[in-house]
Design a protein around this motif. Sequence first.
Motif: not given
Length: 370
Positions: A51-67
């Motif tokens: 489950e993602e919600d409620g979990l503490d994370v150390d860092r967030e990464l965003t991956i842009d996938v245009r197509t």
Amino acid sequence: MLANPSDLRPPRTAFVIATLRHRLRILMVGGGAVAAAARFSTAWGHLLCSEEDGLDVDRELTIDVRTDDAESIAAAQARASALITLALIGLSAGQGLLFHAAACADARGAAVLLVGPSGAGKTTAVSHLAGRTSYLSDETCLVDDDGGVVPYPKPLSVVRAGLEKAQTSPAELGLAIHPSRTAPVARVLVIDRRDEQAAGPPTVTRLGSVEGILAVIPQLSDLSSLPAPLVALARLNRRIGGFERLVYRDARDIDPASGPPASPPLADGDLAYRLAPRRHPHEAGGRGLLQAPVDDAIEFSDALLTARGGEVTHLSGIAMTVWRETARPTPAAVLLDRLRAEHGRVPDDEEHFERVIHELIEAGVLEWRT
């Protein structure tokens, strides 16, 4: 018939992975996010939190996938893998020795590290060797203070038809993931892949302590983050009987059942080290030559190593004696007398002494106290 509410949820494009003692949130955005996320969940599924919600994370990464074409998705997977690894290296700095290495278990469950730069064949070799035991990593190995490897069983970067490389889960390659939180290090092998035309079976050579430490240092990340990096390396070197060099042409030439050929460990005397005399941070006044401040310094029978800001300097012979004798400010004339007492008087020794001093000052190892 009413649809199942779960079927109406939008495709998942955000994930939390847990590995190397950290949690990262990965966000896929752009026109190809849904397709890229589907491939990501397949490759990284064994490391995803339920489950993602409620979990503490150390860092967030965003991956842009245009197509959502195959080339764009493959590029996004490679980019995600690289960013995840870089983030984990940054988060793990100071927690142990971070090797640029692949690792698998041996028959006893202990870790065998294959150390080398990108393109050295680590992924191919570990894929071959881990098939009989278990897989720990194909890129980054964190060795903690107790001499254990913390598994980072990331997807492996393997060549696939139509793509340069694809991020492939260990399960797709038939590899089992190491079941423990850490695996004690059994061997550290610096890999040297020969030209494909070269003949001969794989060979393994045990490296001398200083030679081995100097061989692995270029394949370590954030060495300066450790308070005593050379002591950590020397301790690991002694624990496993010395680092080794593996020379091979094709990983398939190595027997996966027995692993790389054995080599006899170094003798206890060759593994022994001691802390080298060091300048005190608040050295008393005086004039003369003085050691530059360093993070760490260790001494073997025939060489001395210093570390400062991630840079390691190798001293031997006269340079080694100079270091020992300059823990306190020492006039040049006094230092020359001490060198003659230890190494003997030879013609033009004063000129040679001056050259050594100049080189050590240029290297940032010595300084003048006036």
